[in-house]
Motif scaffolding. Structure first.
Motif, mmCIF file in Angstrom:
data_model
loop_
_atom_site.group_PDB
_atom_site.id
_atom_site.type_symbol
_atom_site.label_atom_id
_atom_site.label_comp_id
_atom_site.label_asym_id
_atom_site.label_seq_id
_atom_site.Cartn_x
_atom_site.Cartn_y
_atom_site.Cartn_z
ATOM 1 N N ASP A 1 6.879 -3.860 -6.103
ATOM 2 C CA ASP A 1 6.760 -3.732 -6.503
ATOM 3 C C ASP A 1 6.992 -4.501 -8.359
ATOM 4 O O ASP A 1 6.401 -4.141 -9.045
ATOM 5 N N TYR B 1 0.793 -5.159 -13.766
ATOM 6 C CA TYR B 1 -0.106 -5.576 -12.731
ATOM 7 C C TYR B 1 -0.634 -4.946 -11.911
ATOM 8 O O TYR B 1 0.200 -4.152 -11.672
ATOM 9 N N THR B 2 -1.714 -5.656 -11.692
ATOM 10 C CA THR B 2 -2.312 -4.525 -10.244
ATOM 11 C C THR B 2 -2.221 -5.071 -8.922
ATOM 12 O O THR B 2 -0.786 -6.365 -9.021
ATOM 13 N N LYS B 3 -1.775 -4.399 -8.052
ATOM 14 C CA LYS B 3 -1.283 -4.477 -6.657
ATOM 15 C C LYS B 3 -1.437 -6.132 -6.183
ATOM 16 O O LYS B 3 -0.658 -6.724 -5.841
ATOM 17 N N GLU B 4 -2.502 -6.738 -6.506
ATOM 18 C CA GLU B 4 -2.929 -7.673 -5.444
ATOM 19 C C GLU B 4 -2.168 -9.261 -6.406
ATOM 20 O O GLU B 4 -2.027 -9.710 -5.581
ATOM 21 N N HIS B 5 -1.425 -8.818 -7.556
ATOM 22 C CA HIS B 5 -0.695 -9.903 -8.196
ATOM 23 C C HIS B 5 1.136 -9.861 -8.052
ATOM 24 O O HIS B 5 1.565 -10.354 -8.374
ATOM 25 N N TYR B 6 0.431 -9.075 -6.655
ATOM 26 C CA TYR B 6 2.425 -8.600 -5.741
ATOM 27 C C TYR B 6 2.743 -9.036 -5.281
ATOM 28 O O TYR B 6 1.547 -9.304 -3.610
ATOM 29 N N ASP C 1 0.736 -1.481 0.045
ATOM 30 C CA ASP C 1 -0.105 -0.113 -0.475
ATOM 31 C C ASP C 1 0.766 1.132 -0.004
ATOM 32 O O ASP C 1 0.215 2.695 -0.751
ATOM 33 N N LEU D 1 4.831 -3.534 -10.973
ATOM 34 C CA LEU D 1 3.789 -2.245 -10.500
ATOM 35 C C LEU D 1 3.248 -1.033 -11.200
ATOM 36 O O LEU D 1 4.023 -0.556 -11.217
ATOM 37 N N PHE D 2 1.297 -1.893 -11.854
ATOM 38 C CA PHE D 2 1.402 -0.234 -13.107
ATOM 39 C C PHE D 2 0.577 1.113 -12.407
ATOM 40 O O PHE D 2 -0.134 0.672 -11.195
ATOM 41 N N PHE D 3 1.172 2.346 -12.039
ATOM 42 C CA PHE D 3 0.700 3.301 -12.271
ATOM 43 C C PHE D 3 -0.135 3.831 -12.981
ATOM 44 O O PHE D 3 0.249 3.973 -14.099
ATOM 45 N N ASP D 4 -0.902 4.891 -12.507
ATOM 46 C CA ASP D 4 -1.890 5.724 -13.691
ATOM 47 C C ASP D 4 -0.663 6.309 -14.860
ATOM 48 O O ASP D 4 -0.797 6.413 -15.581
#
Length: 345
Positions: free
Chosen positions: A313, A304-309, A223, A266-269
């Motif tokens: 990151d 990918y999104t956070k749940e994948h890590y 987070d 980890l992807f961020f906009d």
């Protein structure tokens, strides 16, 4: 010229000579102090520290397996994004070639990763480079992990660095790290905790980083992650390219195929919305290809999104690494890079 003017000129000349002598002495003093400091630094070389132990253990385990393979193999070369994020068995089954996951820790930085890989790469091998993006921004400045590893385990590598890197390595080492070197408390293999050879399987993949193994502390770490700024700090003349050019030439001389691929992150906009960051991810493949090298895959497809890590990151969970590996297999198969290498066996 008057006697008064002559005297004043002599006085000014004397002051100038005095300043020159001061600066010469000051410079000589700095050089002597730096040489003394360098002697202290190099004197604790090749003395194992505990902080460098897990990296050493993992490299040794992977090296032993790699050197036991006589036929052509695929070598995955990068940092811990590969350690956590690639299923080597899936790659092996897909292409019919043995795979060694040589990803350990990107904190040791690009020159050392490439240096270590030459211990296990053999003629006809295929090397896949899903390098962490910060690797492409390397400017010669060492970090604490690289400094610790070099002086603890591979002092000979220090002399293979450029003069700039040698100077910065000696300059940036801390007194605390020097004392740790002389104490030399390393040498005992790490057998507990997340990082270490005990949590690496035969092919070099991380064990146990499942989604179920994440705890509240790890979730808070995830987070707290913020976007990276690789696009902002990237420079086309980074020292990275010097090392990659030398490495690819070394591989070419041994008929070793080299394929660059995206890392996972980890992807961020902001990676799409900020112009500099978007340019970096849309063009890093072109930067590689401009050198005449192969880059397979599209960077955004590996974010990918956070749940994948799992805990950083770059570290995928065991479940997510299968998804990432399927993407790699599809991209490599479509490119024909591995199929071409396999057909030439």
């Amino acid at each position: 010229m008057s006697l008064r003017g002559f005297s004043r000129g002599n006085l000014n000349d004397g002051k100038d000579r005095g300043k020159m002598k001061f600066f010469i002495r000051f410079f000589i003093t700095l050089v002597v102090l730096f040489l003394l400091w360098s002697g202290v630094v190099l004197g604790q070389g090749q003395r194992a520290t505990q902080t460098s132990q897990w990296v050493f253990d993992v490299y040794e385990k992977k090296k032993a397996y790699a050197q036991s393979i006589d036929e052509k193999k695929i070598v995955i070369l990068s940092g811990s994004n590969a350690l956590f994020g690639i299923n080597s068995k899936m790659l092996e089954d897909a292409f019919g070639v043995k795979v060694v996951n040589y990803g350990v820790n990107a904190g040791v930085l690009l020159p050392y990763m490439l240096y270590k890989s030459k211990e296990i790469i053999k003629p006809k091998d295929v090397v896949i480079l899903p390098l962490e993006y910060h690797v492409y921004t390397y400017d010669g400045t060492p970090n604490t992990q690289m400094i610790d590893t070099i002086f603890s385990r591979d002092i000979d590598f220090f002399y293979a660095l450029t003069p700039k890197e040698q100077f910065l390595t000696v300059w940036n080492i801390t007194l605390e790290r020097i004392l740790a070197g002389y104490e030399a408390k390393g040498g005992t293999p790490v057998n507990s905790g997340l990082y270490g050879a005990h949590n690496v399987d035969a092919r070099g993949d991380q064990i146990g980083a499942t989604a179920a193994a994440k705890n509240e502390y790890i979730e808070k770490e995830l987070d707290a992650l913020v976007p990276n700024n690789y696009g902002k700090i990237y420079k086309k003349d980074a020292l990275t390219w010097y090392y990659l050019e030398e490495f690819v030439s070394w591989c070419d001389a041994r008929d070793v195929k080299v394929v660059f691929m995206p890392t996972t992150m980890l992807f961020f906009d902001v990676y799409k919305k900020d112009s500099k960051e978007r340019w970096f991810y849309e063009n890093i493949a072109k930067e590689v290809e401009a050198k005449g090298w192969s880059f397979v895959g599209e960077p955004y497809e590996y974010m990918y999104t956070k749940e994948h890590y799992f805990n950083t990151d770059f570290h995928l969970t065991s479940e997510a690494r299968n998804m990432r590996t399927k993407q790699m297999i599809a991209d490599l198969a479509a490119s024909g890079e591995i199929a071409t290498a396999k057909a030439s066996q």
